[in-house]
Design a protein around this motif. Sequence first.
Motif: not given
Length: 249
Positions: A211-222
């Motif tokens: 299970l490789t991760k190609n994406l990183v979530t930088l920020k989640v906003q309302e």
Amino acid sequence: MKILVAVKRVVDYNVKVRVKSDGSDVDIANVKMSMNPFDEIAVEEAIRLQEAGIATEIILVSLGVKACQDILRTGLAMGGDRAILVETDEEIQPLSAAKLLKAVVEKEQPKMVILGKQAIDDDANQTGQMLAALLGWGQATFASKVTVAGEQATVIREIDGGLETIAVKLPVVVTADLRLNEPRYVKLPNIMKAKKKPLDVLTPADLGVNLTKNLVTLKVQEPPVRKAGVKVADVQSLVDKLKNEAKVI
Ligand code: AMP
């Protein structure tokens, strides 16, 4: 023919999601989880193809934590024949989901895989397309009608401003759009019967997938909070506000 249906466990569509205070992700602690709505449509379509004498067996697959068993049981109660959980506590991004599904397809040899057009949690709309590419199969995405005759499927697709009809050779990857069908309600006796249907548990390692991760979530906003509205006294002041404040006319 066998049909494989991919079902994802996501935050229920009725839940108003909250962002964690550090903005790192959506908070799913103590939140109701359900089958992704587009995947319910995918399961329903497989059942209808079975009722029409086209599908011989419906295998439901979910990738994720142990609790995904609950949505697999729901799918079995709708009419799936058996289920496979590829269990992991790791985050599964779309490319990894496609790789895991490819490994299950190679094991099970279905002629059709139906997925939702997108998962309502990550809204990626990638897994079906990536799976078709990895398998080297044709794909019919955003399906609103599926008919199968011999070794060919005819699929009506929802496209911007209209519909497109395509013919695809089997085996094929189909992704379900909203208007494909209306999923049936699960009846209580079927919930009881579903408890006895087979549910196999595998791990990504059993399938030889890292299970490789190609994406990183930088920020989640309302989303920005909407300003409260105002009541205007008459049409003249409404027109004035639209002209001079909102500047829309
Ligand atoms: P996505 O590309 O994440 O928007 O997901 C599209 C579709 O792929 C979903 O509607 C599911 O049918 C399938 N899918 C994605 N992730 C998973 C998962 N973890 N388990 C089962 N199916 C999945």
